[in-house]
Design a protein around this motif. Sequence first.
Motif, PDB file in Angstrom:
ATOM      1  N   GLN A 106       0.831  -1.193   0.000  1.00 46.84           N
ATOM      2  CA  GLN A 106       0.000   0.000   0.000  1.00 46.84           C
ATOM      3  C   GLN A 106       0.870   1.250   0.000  1.00 46.84           C
ATOM      4  OE1 GLN A 106      -2.188  -1.509   3.509  1.00 46.84           O
ATOM      5  NE2 GLN A 106      -1.661   0.424   4.482  1.00 46.84           N
ATOM      6  N   LEU A 107       0.484   2.188  -0.833  1.00 48.64           N
ATOM      7  CA  LEU A 107       1.212   3.436  -1.002  1.00 48.64           C
ATOM      8  C   LEU A 107       0.251   4.592  -0.770  1.00 48.64           C
ATOM      9  CD1 LEU A 107       2.815   2.343  -4.336  1.00 48.64           C
ATOM     10  CD2 LEU A 107       4.201   2.959  -2.368  1.00 48.64           C
ATOM     11  N   ARG A 108       0.673   5.554   0.012  1.00 47.59           N
ATOM     12  CA  ARG A 108      -0.196   6.699   0.239  1.00 47.59           C
ATOM     13  C   ARG A 108      -0.248   7.577  -1.007  1.00 47.59           C
ATOM     14  NH1 ARG A 108       0.982   8.840   6.364  1.00 47.59           N
ATOM     15  NH2 ARG A 108       3.067   9.198   5.545  1.00 47.59           N
ATOM     16  N   GLY A 109      -1.419   8.141  -1.238  1.00 49.25           N
ATOM     17  CA  GLY A 109      -1.573   9.119  -2.304  1.00 49.25           C
ATOM     18  C   GLY A 109      -1.184  10.502  -1.806  1.00 49.25           C
ATOM     19  N   TRP A 164       2.247   4.568   7.529  1.00 52.01           N
ATOM     20  CA  TRP A 164       1.861   3.817   6.339  1.00 52.01           C
ATOM     21  C   TRP A 164       0.354   3.801   6.066  1.00 52.01           C
ATOM     22  CZ3 TRP A 164       5.071  -1.189   7.706  1.00 52.01           C
ATOM     23  CH2 TRP A 164       6.432  -0.914   7.538  1.00 52.01           C
ATOM     24  N   PRO A 195      -3.958   8.865   7.019  1.00 51.40           N
ATOM     25  CA  PRO A 195      -3.761  10.072   6.215  1.00 51.40           C
ATOM     26  C   PRO A 195      -3.175  11.202   7.041  1.00 51.40           C
ATOM     27  CG  PRO A 195      -6.057   9.881   6.846  1.00 51.40           C
ATOM     28  CD  PRO A 195      -5.371   8.649   7.380  1.00 51.40           C
ATOM     29  N   ARG A 228      -1.364  13.503   2.695  1.00 55.87           N
ATOM     30  CA  ARG A 228      -1.079  12.131   2.274  1.00 55.87           C
ATOM     31  C   ARG A 228      -2.359  11.327   2.452  1.00 55.87           C
ATOM     32  NH1 ARG A 228       3.873  11.445  -0.474  1.00 55.87           N
ATOM     33  NH2 ARG A 228       5.297  12.977   0.385  1.00 55.87           N
ATOM     34  N   VAL A 276      -4.859   7.730   2.016  1.00 59.78           N
ATOM     35  CA  VAL A 276      -4.833   6.269   2.135  1.00 59.78           C
ATOM     36  C   VAL A 276      -6.179   5.712   1.682  1.00 59.78           C
ATOM     37  CG1 VAL A 276      -3.210   6.384   4.072  1.00 59.78           C
ATOM     38  CG2 VAL A 276      -5.665   6.221   4.524  1.00 59.78           C
ATOM     39  N   ALA A 325      -4.464   6.984  -3.175  1.00 63.28           N
ATOM     40  CA  ALA A 325      -3.573   5.938  -2.687  1.00 63.28           C
ATOM     41  C   ALA A 325      -3.682   4.699  -3.574  1.00 63.28           C
ATOM     42  CB  ALA A 325      -3.932   5.587  -1.247  1.00 63.28           C
ATOM     43  N   SER A 326      -2.668   3.844  -3.469  1.00 59.05           N
ATOM     44  CA  SER A 326      -2.683   2.544  -4.149  1.00 59.05           C
ATOM     45  C   SER A 326      -2.665   1.446  -3.094  1.00 59.05           C
ATOM     46  CB  SER A 326      -1.465   2.395  -5.060  1.00 59.05           C
ATOM     47  OG  SER A 326      -1.459   3.374  -6.079  1.00 59.05           O
ATOM     48  N   VAL A 327      -3.655   0.597  -3.116  1.00 55.31           N
ATOM     49  CA  VAL A 327      -3.752  -0.505  -2.161  1.00 55.31           C
ATOM     50  C   VAL A 327      -3.880  -1.801  -2.947  1.00 55.31           C
ATOM     51  CG1 VAL A 327      -5.000  -1.481  -0.203  1.00 55.31           C
ATOM     52  CG2 VAL A 327      -4.880   1.008  -0.485  1.00 55.31           C
ATOM     53  N   SER A 358       4.829   8.155  -2.131  1.00 53.38           N
ATOM     54  CA  SER A 358       3.999   7.782  -3.270  1.00 53.38           C
ATOM     55  C   SER A 358       4.875   7.301  -4.418  1.00 53.38           C
ATOM     56  CB  SER A 358       3.177   8.991  -3.740  1.00 53.38           C
ATOM     57  OG  SER A 358       2.404   9.525  -2.683  1.00 53.38           O
TER      58      SER A 358
END
Length: 463
Positions: A201-204, A301, A304, A335, A337, A373-375, A406
């Motif tokens: 998972q990456l925060r947007g 991680w 937000p 950021r 999530v 975000a990318s999950v 990100s």
Amino acid sequence: MALDTVLVRVDGALDAALDRLIMLLEIPSISTDPAFKDDCERAADFLVTDLQTIGFEAAKRATPGHPMVVAHGGPDAEGDLPHLLFYGHYDVQPVDPLNLWHTEPFEPVIEDVAGQKVIRARGASDDKGQLMTFIEAMRAWQEVHGELPCRITIFLEGEEESGSPSLVPFLKENAEELRADIAMICDTGLFDARVPAIVTQLRGLLAEEVTLKAATRDLHSGFYGGMAQNPIHVLTKIVADLRDENGAVTLSGFYDGVDELSPDLKAQWDSLGFQGDDFLSSVGLSTRSGEAGRSDLELMWARPTCEVNGIWGGYAGDGFKTVLPAEAHAKISFRLVGTQDPEKIHAAFMEHVNARLPEDVTAEFGNGHGAPASVMSTDDPAFETARQALSDEWGMEAAFVGAGGSIPVAGHFKDILGMDAMLIGFAKDDDAIHSPNEKYDVESFHKGIRSWVRILGALSGAV
């Protein structure tokens, strides 16, 4: 076993693999500087030729900027064999300030640092050393078995360090060719010096800029002070109201789409033994801020944020200029999530500001550009298969982790190509990426190659 013979080949061919990496590192493929355009072309050509030598159909693809490299290899997708897409980038950051380098940035050297051999050069860790771990794993499979373990597409970018302006158009134009079962991105690192990780998972990010305006000109504070609106006072109060006394963000609907951690993932993160106090003390801090009641890794991680990145107005030079400024400015980032929507948060931010404006003060806003975000769905069995393969190589239980920053390409793969990505890398915190004296441990390079051999063997059933 098919896997064991490939691993033996990797070990015996390490010196030759290092030689190839050094040749790539010697090319100053700085994508942000037009003076290095030809060098970016040379780096792409090097990779095309190298991939062709191990049986890939590889080609350099033109873009309005620097070229992409696309290569296809392995058997056609049949039965249970997966089709994998591998992504890396061959461009590097500028080397300034050059006077802080202990060696020439594009004259790679292998040094001994505290008993550990490291490769010292710009791009050693970010991302040439990392992408070559995958290519060398493919080379070993090909040399031992005469074929790759499954169908593989390789996609290498030349503009990652300059904002990837050609990436989205290229993905859209070539979506059918690039689409696979899952993507592999090698542009991340180990959790610590010994624990491998898969980023899931990456925060947007949402970036906001606001300007408050009051009087038509700066005002003499002796005449107007205490009587006229001071936009800095107004702005600082608005900014202070963005978070409450417990560190929670106050924007309406801000936490829509923010999910709680699953018990299994929370237990896994807790088992990593991350020491937040040590993390803060390394930068001279001792007290944690942010949302109360959350673990350190959750805050980094999975939660937000709202942060003020810059605030200015009035006179900031030496001495005093006693004015009430006509304008005040701030840059604020969020950021994101889960499934938080950047557009909805942008609207909520504007509503927050406008609702707090007194008479005589107006607000102007920037575009509020951002990305969600990318999950990744770890329900896909491939994730657990890859995690076990990493654990087998490193002798430590690999972890599914998040990332506070990100990596937009992962989101683009999901949105445009409709597939999840595994982010697996072997960099270390002390690799000095983007800084002088960048390095990549030879162990990271060696075990990175072995890791990809194991992952590809496990995913393909070739063990």
